[in-house]
Design an enzyme around this catalytic site. Structure first.
Site, PDB file in Angstrom:
ATOM      1  N   SER A 184     -23.856  -2.372 -31.385  1.00 41.25           N
ATOM      2  CA  SER A 184     -23.266  -3.587 -31.907  1.00 41.25           C
ATOM      3  C   SER A 184     -24.244  -4.296 -32.862  1.00 41.25           C
ATOM      4  O   SER A 184     -25.398  -4.491 -32.525  1.00 41.25           O
ATOM      5  CB  SER A 184     -22.923  -4.493 -30.741  1.00 41.25           C
ATOM      6  OG  SER A 184     -22.297  -5.624 -31.228  1.00 41.25           O
ATOM      7  N   GLY A 185     -23.758  -4.630 -34.037  1.00 50.44           N
ATOM      8  CA  GLY A 185     -24.599  -5.337 -34.997  1.00 50.44           C
ATOM      9  C   GLY A 185     -25.368  -4.402 -35.919  1.00 50.44           C
ATOM     10  O   GLY A 185     -26.149  -4.847 -36.754  1.00 50.44           O
TER      11      GLY A 185
ATOM     12  N   THR B   5     -19.068  -1.930 -39.070  1.00 50.30           N
ATOM     13  CA  THR B   5     -17.884  -2.508 -39.696  1.00 50.30           C
ATOM     14  C   THR B   5     -18.145  -2.788 -41.172  1.00 50.30           C
ATOM     15  O   THR B   5     -17.282  -2.545 -42.017  1.00 50.30           O
ATOM     16  CB  THR B   5     -17.481  -3.787 -38.944  1.00 50.30           C
ATOM     17  OG1 THR B   5     -17.339  -3.428 -37.578  1.00 50.30           O
ATOM     18  CG2 THR B   5     -16.186  -4.350 -39.445  1.00 50.30           C
TER      19      THR B   5
ATOM     20  N   ASN C 198     -24.292  -9.738 -32.385  1.00 49.96           N
ATOM     21  CA  ASN C 198     -23.654  -9.727 -33.699  1.00 49.96           C
ATOM     22  C   ASN C 198     -22.694 -10.907 -33.779  1.00 49.96           C
ATOM     23  O   ASN C 198     -21.867 -11.092 -32.894  1.00 49.96           O
ATOM     24  CB  ASN C 198     -22.891  -8.397 -33.834  1.00 49.96           C
ATOM     25  CG  ASN C 198     -22.226  -8.247 -35.189  1.00 49.96           C
ATOM     26  OD1 ASN C 198     -22.229  -9.171 -35.995  1.00 49.96           O
ATOM     27  ND2 ASN C 198     -21.661  -7.084 -35.427  1.00 49.96           N
TER      28      ASN C 198
ATOM     29  N   SER D 171     -18.887  -9.378 -34.036  1.00 51.77           N
ATOM     30  CA  SER D 171     -18.887  -8.088 -33.349  1.00 51.77           C
ATOM     31  C   SER D 171     -17.455  -7.608 -33.096  1.00 51.77           C
ATOM     32  O   SER D 171     -16.622  -8.361 -32.581  1.00 51.77           O
ATOM     33  CB  SER D 171     -19.630  -8.257 -32.030  1.00 51.77           C
ATOM     34  OG  SER D 171     -19.531  -7.086 -31.297  1.00 51.77           O
ATOM     35  N   SER D 172     -17.167  -6.359 -33.485  1.00 52.72           N
ATOM     36  CA  SER D 172     -15.826  -5.829 -33.216  1.00 52.72           C
ATOM     37  C   SER D 172     -15.738  -5.531 -31.730  1.00 52.72           C
ATOM     38  O   SER D 172     -16.580  -4.806 -31.197  1.00 52.72           O
ATOM     39  CB  SER D 172     -15.586  -4.543 -33.989  1.00 52.72           C
ATOM     40  OG  SER D 172     -16.244  -4.573 -35.220  1.00 52.72           O
TER      41      SER D 172
ATOM     42  N   GLY E 132     -21.081   2.402 -30.526  1.00 55.93           N
ATOM     43  CA  GLY E 132     -22.053   3.457 -30.259  1.00 55.93           C
ATOM     44  C   GLY E 132     -22.487   3.378 -28.797  1.00 55.93           C
ATOM     45  O   GLY E 132     -21.967   2.557 -28.036  1.00 55.93           O
TER      46      GLY E 132
ATOM     47  N   GLU F   3     -24.032   2.333 -25.509  1.00 59.48           N
ATOM     48  CA  GLU F   3     -24.435   0.997 -25.085  1.00 59.48           C
ATOM     49  C   GLU F   3     -25.241   1.076 -23.803  1.00 59.48           C
ATOM     50  O   GLU F   3     -24.798   1.679 -22.824  1.00 59.48           O
ATOM     51  CB  GLU F   3     -23.200   0.112 -24.852  1.00 59.48           C
ATOM     52  CG  GLU F   3     -22.719  -0.531 -26.117  1.00 59.48           C
ATOM     53  CD  GLU F   3     -21.712  -1.650 -25.896  1.00 59.48           C
ATOM     54  OE1 GLU F   3     -21.239  -2.178 -26.901  1.00 59.48           O
ATOM     55  OE2 GLU F   3     -21.389  -1.983 -24.738  1.00 59.48           O
TER      56      GLU F   3
END
Ligand SMILES: Nc1ncnc2c1ncn2[C@@H]1O[C@H](COP(=O)(O)OP(=O)(O)O)[C@@H](O)[C@H]1O
Ligand SMILES: [Mg+2]
Length: 1006
Positions: free
Chosen positions: A107-108, A112, A157, A160-161, A381, A383
């Site tokens: 994340s981050g 995206t 993020n 973050s999605s 990805g 985690e």
């Protein structure tokens, strides 16, 4: 790429395969660091792009940059996300194979953003038309909408999605983006009701509250203050400096209308969002162990209106549970804790399903059929947190599957390349993570199966019994351990409620707390019923009544995820993949900070070292002969300044001169493969030195090179123009073919003209040669009328020409033939044989006729004479005679005697049979005493003879053609009959019945 090889000390290598020590993680990270310091955020591992989030705007995404990467070879320019985009696009266009770009990272890390950059690249560089502009807008605008509803600020993020996204971009045959399709995975619904400290709920809630017009908020019963809403205060972070909710709201509202949402749909959507906030504010009263009741009636009032449901029914459903036992419905009250979790479950279900509806709605607006596709996968990805739960388990399982795919496809493409180049494939040692995928997903004994079993079984199943079952069933597996099963050392770093998976990228401990609930994802039946009764059109699509009738348990979350992953793998397998691996340089979202520990962690969990190992297993560097020779030809006298022979021989000569050892390289069909980077670097250094010594000479050479380059450029332009024109012609032709039945329009103009032209050309080559030739090429539909007119004109012309050439003699012949045709065509069997034979003036010349006869004819002009056979009236004896036609009469002659003369005026008629015999009867009046009755004659040239008689006597209409028999008068009132039959031999004789029987052959005399 080669151009940067010289600067490698400062900026590192652009491709990790060129790292001398490719197994060293330190060397890998050092290379990343060097590049990051120089703002070079992209590096390749072969065709995989590694991207480090710069956390600042770099000037590398301009239109100029896009242009620079268009149609260029992957290796010719520095690594870039546009190079990957362009490469996929070109492969799709030239190889006609669907592509996909897999973007992963934590994340981050910039996933995206990367996917947006790719989308923008296509939107700017691909061909377009007005209709395509709309689709492009929709494609681009789907992002802010999905981000508003599916993204949130997290610790890692700010945007973050919180869902996985796979998006197909569809291209038509011209390569223009014409549609899209999105699949979403595993939305983090728990965020709707709870956020960790420093985090927020999904953006849309804040955007609505900050940006929504006064009017709108009043209708929704909302206040302009996020602090008022329980669902928005958990993370204690309503405002974020990097986010402007108010302006984002405007962007989202505009995007919704671009995508095609009607005002009503937007209203209903916002009703749902507001309802979730109201649901969160419902409070319960009641003792811990007693029954819960609702203390906040205003919320129920708003909810009833916004959701279009009965307030009382909703109130009851939020405090009771309905169970169907043995066909009977039972209602039991809920306690405080149960009631709050029922409420939260409803909020999550409503939000989650609305999100899926939203994705479907976008898909409808982007729908297109029969297209080539580039898929973009932007998915979580690996985690690894301090505490990892069910979500991390699913996410990491997803990454195991993607790694499997990566290994399979990368190895396969390596193997394919070796094969294409004719180089023997050497097996690569790598870790196949299938064993971990199986551990998670195998039927009956995989972790998901065990979890499902615990969720479904009766009795007091709990997260702990699930853990125990894991220990009992898969406890012995090499990639799983638990606190209980492990050795003392590991036990120290594991909780009692944890199990550890040894993923391909490293170990992760999962806490089983909440696994069962999250997997069940249950919503009480009566809450579902209420939602099914809603007036809100979106909710009626989200909550289908059929679901209530279905007594089967819904599939568990893990199984649903497993199934959707399997489908995703199938989709990806059918495409050619490219990879983007994103790395986050620090946790503070700061530019320029390279946190080595954090990065090492990601390099490990992204499996980058493993990627590199697979890629470097064979050769570090490979290039087409032409590229290699072009760069290094100055290093060998034989190849400098140019090599005239085959490229492969040139490269071979060059590397031998450079002293490459056999184990250092291989020559394939079109490429050279170099095993070690050091070999390449030595060559590169030699080139540097050589450049200096060449300096002087090069300036002369360079002039020549400039001229040469110009000339080559001009030639290339011409070639390109010709190719472009050819492609255009083909395109226009195909389009015209498709539209060929339409009225003339710009699309088919070219095609129709071509068809006309080609028909006329064909006609010119195939015109009939004679008047009798009736052939004529078949015209295309558009030319039927014109062709018919042309045919008539041409025929008239030909006939005219023909007529002009006719002489009097031939005219006379034709006139006679016309008369014959009039009389006999289709009536007498031997007429067709007569057609090609010319009629003669006479069959007997002067010497063959007795002079006495000629004398007795006197001044009467002889027009035609022919030998005939006469059948006399007594016994039908055959007598040879001559038939002479004069201007006034027909005369029958026996040698010197004029036996009978029939004036044409007295000739009543002529009878002949329809068969192919030569017998005919001249009828004379019975009352004429001079005549002795009708005359029966036979001529070998019957058609000619009778035509002459008909013309001389002007009796064209008096020739009777009879079937079967002819009756004639014999004189003194007696009648004779001639019977005609056909047989194999010509025979004329008296029959027993006293008739004259004529048997004619099919090819009888004429
Ligand atoms: N290429 C880039 N250039 C500049 N900033 C970037 C880039 N990629 C990511 N960022 C920054 O990082 C933030 C997080 O990126 P994002 O793509 O949302 O991460 P992910 O989707 O991997 O969670 C973005 O909001 C942006 O500020
Ligand atoms: Mg994201």
């Amino acid at each position: 790429m080669e151009s940067a090889l010289t600067a490698r000390d400062r900026v590192g290598v652009q491709d990790f395969v060129l790292l001398e020590n490719h197994t060293s993680e330190a060397a890998f990270i050092e290379n990343l660091r060097k590049r990051f310091k120089e703002n070079l955020i992209y590096t390749y591992i072969g065709s995989v792009l590694v991207s480090v989030n710069p956390y600042k705007d770099l000037e590398i995404y301009t239109k100029n940059h896009m242009e620079r990467y268009r149609g260029i070879n992957f290796y010719e320019v520095s690594p870039h996300i546009y190079a990957v985009s362009d490469n996929s696009y070109r492969s799709m266009r030239t190889e006609r194979k669907d592509q996909c770009i897999l973007i992963s990272g934590e994340s981050g890390a910039g996933k995206t953003e990367a996917s947006k950059k790719i989308l923008q690249y296509y939107a700017v560089t691909c061909p377009a038309s007005d209709q395509v502009e709309t689709v492009k807008d929709r494609l681009l605008q789907s992002n802010p909408v999905l981000e508003a509803f599916g993204n949130a600020k997290t610790l890692r993020n700010d945007n973050s999605s919180r869902f996985g996204k796979y998006m197909d971009i569809q291209f038509d045959f011209k390569g223009a983006p014409v549609g899209g399709h999105i699949l979403n995975y595993l939305l983090e619904k728990s965020r709707v009701v709870h956020q960790n400290h420093g985090e927020r709920n999904f953006h849309i809630f804040y955007q609505l509250i900050e940006g929504g017009e006064e009017d709108l908020l009043r209708r929704l019963g909302l206040e302009r203050n996020p602090q008022q809403y329980q669902y928005l205060v958990k993370g204690n972070c309503p405002k974020v400096s990097s986010i402007n909710d108010r302006s984002d709201w405007k962007v989202v509202r505009k995007a919704l209308s671009v995508i095609g949402f009607s005002e009503d749909e937007v209203e209903e959507l916002l009703n749902i969002i507001a309802s979730v906030l109201h649901l969160g504010n419902i409070q319960y009263g009641g003792e811990d162990s007693g029954n819960a009741y609702i203390t906040t009636d205003t919320q129920i009032k708003y909810l009833a209106r916004l959701l279009g449901v009965d307030g009382l029914v909703l109130k009851e459903a939020l405090t009771h549970k309905k169970i169907i036992a043995k066909g009977e419905e039972l209602k039991s009250p809920l306690n405080l804790e149960q009631a709050s979790s029922a409420r939260d479950a409803l909020s999550k279900a409503v939000y989650g399903r609305t999100f899926t509806w939203l994705v479907n709605k976008i898909n409808v607006s982007l729908a297109y059929k029969n297209a080539s596709v580039i898929g973009l996968l932007d998915i979580y990805g690996f985690e690894v947190f301090q505490h990892n739960s069910f979500e991390q388990f699913c996410i990491n399982y997803c990454n195991e599957k993607l790694q499997q795919l990566f290994i399979e496809l990368t190895l396969k493409s390596e193997q394919d390349e070796y094969e294409a180049e004719g180089i023997t494939w050497e097996p690569v040692q790598y870790f196949n993570n299938k064993i971990i995928c199986d551990l998670v997903e195998e039927k009956f004994k995989g972790i998901i199966s065990i979890l499902d079993e615990e969720c479904l079984r009766p009795g007091d199943a709990s997260d702990i019994t699930f853990l125990e079952k894991l220990e009992n069933t898969v406890g012995g597996h090499a990639h799983l351990t638990t606190h209980k099963l492990t050795d003392g050392k590991t036990r120290k770093v594991m909780g009692r409620e944890e199990f550890r998976l040894l993923h391909y990228a490293g170990e992760v401990n999962y806490n089983v707390n909440g696994f069962l609930d999250k997997n069940n994802d249950l919503l009480f039946r009566n809450l579902k019923e209420v939602m099914c009764m809603s007036d809100n059109k979106i909710l009626t699509q989200c909550f289908d009544r059929a679901e209530l009738k279905d007594s089967r348990r819904p599939e568990t979350a893990a199984t649903q995820f497993k199934t959707s992953l399997a489908k995703l793998m199938e989709i990806l397998m059918s495409k050619e993949p490219s990879y983007v691996r994103c790395i986050k340089p620090n946790d503070a979202k700061q530019a320029g900070r390279f946190d080595e520990v954090l990065i090492r962690h990601q390099v490990k969990y992204l499996g980058l070292m493993e990627n590199l190992r697979v890629r470097r297993a064979g050769f570090a560097y490979r290039r087409h002969y032409e590229t290699f020779l072009q760069r290094y030809k100055s290093l060998c006298p034989e190849t400098w300044p140019s090599w005239q022979g085959k490229l492969a021989d040139g490269v071979s000569t060059l590397v031998k001169h450079l002293g490459y050892k056999p184990e250092e390289y291989k020559l394939g069909r079109s490429k050279i493969f170099i095993r070690f980077p050091k070999t390449l670097f030595a060559t590169e250094d030699a080139l540097e030195t050589r450049k200096h010594s060449l300096g002087e000479r090069e300036s002369h050479v360079s002039h020549a090179v400039v001229v040469q380059a110009w000339w080559k450029g001009i030639l290339a332009c011409r070639r390109a123009r010709r190719r472009r024109e050819a492609a255009n012609t083909i395109r226009r032709f195909i389009k015209g073919f498709i539209y060929r039945h339409n009225e003339r329009c710009p699309e088919n103009e070219y095609f129709l003209d071509y068809v006309r032209y080609s028909f006329l050309m064909k006609l010119r080559r195939n015109l009939p040669k004679t008047v009798l030739d009736k052939s004529w090429p078949t015209p295309p539909t558009a030319l039927i009328e014109a062709s018919e007119r042309l045919r008539k004109l041409y025929m008239q012309n030909m006939v005219w020409g023909y007529c002009k050439k006719i002489n009097p003699e031939w005219k006379h012949q034709l006139e006679q033939k016309m008369v014959a045709s009039e009389i006999f065509k289709n009536k007498k069997d031997n007429y067709p044989q007569s057609v090609p034979k010319l009629f003669v003036g006479t069959r007997l010349n002067g010497e063959e006729i007795n002079p006495k006869v000629l004398q007795s004819l006197g001044s009467e002009k002889m027009k035609y004479a022919v030998p005939v056979t006469k059948y006399d009236r007594k016994g039908y004896k055959a007598r040879p005679r001559q038939l002479l036609l004069t201007s006034n009469s027909a005369v029958i002659v026996e040698e010197a005697k004029l036996k009978q003369r029939i004036d044409y005026a007295a000739l009543k008629g002529i009878s002949v049979s329809s068969l192919s015999d030569g017998v005919f009867v001249l009828h004379v009046p019975t009352e004429d005493k001079k005549q002795k009755g009708d005359v029966v004659l036979q001529s070998d040239h019957i058609i000619e003879t009778l035509t002459k008689v008909a013309i001389c006597a002007d009796k064209v209409n008096s020739i009777n053609i009879n079937q079967g028999s002819i009756t004639f008068t014999m004189g003194q009132g007696r009648e004779g009959i001639i019977d005609f039959t056909s047989g194999s031999e010509l025979l004329v004789a008296k029959a027993k019945n006293g008739h004259l029987s004529v048997v004619s052959r099919n090819n009888g005399g004429i």
